[in-house]
Design an enzyme around this catalytic site. Structure first.
Site, short mmCIF file in Angstrom:
data_model
loop_
_atom_site.label_atom_id
_atom_site.label_comp_id
_atom_site.label_asym_id
_atom_site.label_seq_id
_atom_site.Cartn_x
_atom_site.Cartn_y
_atom_site.Cartn_z
N ASP A 92 3.26 1.19 3.45
CA ASP A 92 2.50 0.93 4.58
C ASP A 92 2.95 -0.49 5.27
O ASP A 92 2.31 -1.24 4.72
CB ASP A 92 0.95 0.93 4.47
CG ASP A 92 0.53 1.14 5.97
OD1 ASP A 92 0.95 0.56 6.82
OD2 ASP A 92 -0.69 1.70 6.14
N ASP B 296 0.83 -1.09 0.00
CA ASP B 296 0.01 -0.03 -0.03
C ASP B 296 0.85 1.17 -0.10
O ASP B 296 1.56 1.41 0.98
CB ASP B 296 -0.99 0.08 1.38
CG ASP B 296 -1.91 1.20 1.17
OD1 ASP B 296 -1.75 1.92 0.43
OD2 ASP B 296 -2.42 1.47 2.31
N ASP C 269 0.44 5.17 -0.15
CA ASP C 269 -0.53 6.26 0.27
C ASP C 269 0.08 7.51 0.44
O ASP C 269 1.24 7.63 1.26
CB ASP C 269 -1.28 5.95 1.71
CG ASP C 269 -2.43 6.34 1.73
OD1 ASP C 269 -2.55 7.67 1.45
OD2 ASP C 269 -3.41 6.03 2.31
#
Length: 312
Positions: A215, A88, A90
């Protein structure tokens, strides 16, 4: 709620979920009313679609893991088979000027996330010989990279943690590395492969160049829930859009434009907070109390971001 009607119409007529092995995944849903509904399972994508049309959730997630009994509420009884490797990226986690100053979806911040996604993909392919199975624009401020292969499926949390440390260059010490002749690899003195020479060279010059800003919790959690590809992001109304590597290279304007679900029509919107500037390509200016007619996708985005309410 008008937004809920738009979501239901999308799922009834336009949604295209891209989820492998649906019958072995746990699904979770966040209703518009709040809370979380977990431990749901479906035999097919069509069964999933029917459920979503009926319930119309704000968010849809599925497990990275495959289970023998995905609908079982007791995690110990689900029968863990394996799990995809999920990354992930972000904008919320990127310490760049564009992402620090961004309160709404900013193309500049998303471009920083796109560059980080490209860096990750290069490392996965060139250094780890792992080919991404699916690249997904999250529908908000980042990208999800899925790797589904036999070699990663059985990795436990500890092995995934070690991979995270590698990607984030935890404990990186350039003096410990040597070039291995005849290959575009560098190795530890213990003959452990660790990456290509270009990234090591950049890391010697600038430690930040070594790190891939993922992440870490998402990657190491073997029971993690991830946003369902093809679903709507309940924070923006944009599609969590599966894209190809070529589409990723086309840039964020192309990607965001393709992710717009509610392109037709206009809605009346009352501002409860001031907004000034571009919102999903549309120049928007509104003070508290102003009522304006906006493109449907902009009005839906602003309501989901709690800048105001759509009027009937």
């Amino acid at each position: 709620m008008i937004v809920e009607v738009f979501f239901r119409n999308f799922y009834r007529n336009f949604a295209k979920f891209e989820i492998d092995a649906v019958d072995k995944r746990e699904f979770a849903f966040q209703p518009f009313s709040g809370g979380m509904v977990r431990h749901k399972s479906f035999k097919s994508l069509e069964d999933l679609r029917k459920f979503v049309v009926e319930k119309t959730p704000r968010h849809i997630y599925h497990s990275a893991a495959y289970y023998e009994r995905p609908g079982e509420e007791d995690m110990e009884r689900k029968g863990w088979i394996g799990a995809d490797l999920i990354f992930d990226i972000d904008g919320d986690h990127l310490d760049t000027e564009a992402c620090r100053e961004s309160k709404i979806v900013s193309l500049r911040c998303l471009e920083d996330a796109r560059e980080e996604a490209n860096k990750l993909i290069d490392v996965l392919i060139q250094e780890l010989d792992l080919k991404p199975t699916r690249i997904v624009f999250s529908g908000n401020r980042g990208f999800h990279i899925h790797v589904s292969s036999e070699e990663v499926m059985k990795l436990g949390s500890r092995e995934r943690r070690e991979l995270v440390n590698y990607l984030k260059a935890v404990g990186f010490d350039p003096s410990r590395f040597i070039a291995k002749l005849g290959r575009r690899k560098v190795v530890l003195y213990e003959e452990e492969a660790v990456g290509n020479l270009l990234r090591i060279k950049q890391g010697v010059e600038d430690a930040r160049a070594m790190k891939v800003e993922i992440d870490e919790v998402v990657t190491q959690d073997i029971h993690r829930l991830i946003r369902a590809p093809g679903s709507l992001n309940g924070k923006t109304g944009l599609v969590a859009l599966p894209i190809s590597l070529k589409e990723l290279d086309k840039g964020v304007e192309y990607i965001v434009d393709k992710a717009i679900a509610f392109r037709k029509g206009h809605l009346k919107f009352k501002f409860e907070k001031p907004v000034e500037g571009p919102v999903l390509f549309e120049k928007v200016g509104g003070r508290e109390g102003d009522v304006k007619v906006l493109p449907a996708y902009v009005a839906i985005y602003l309501e989901l971001q709690e800048f105001g309410k759509i009027y009937d």
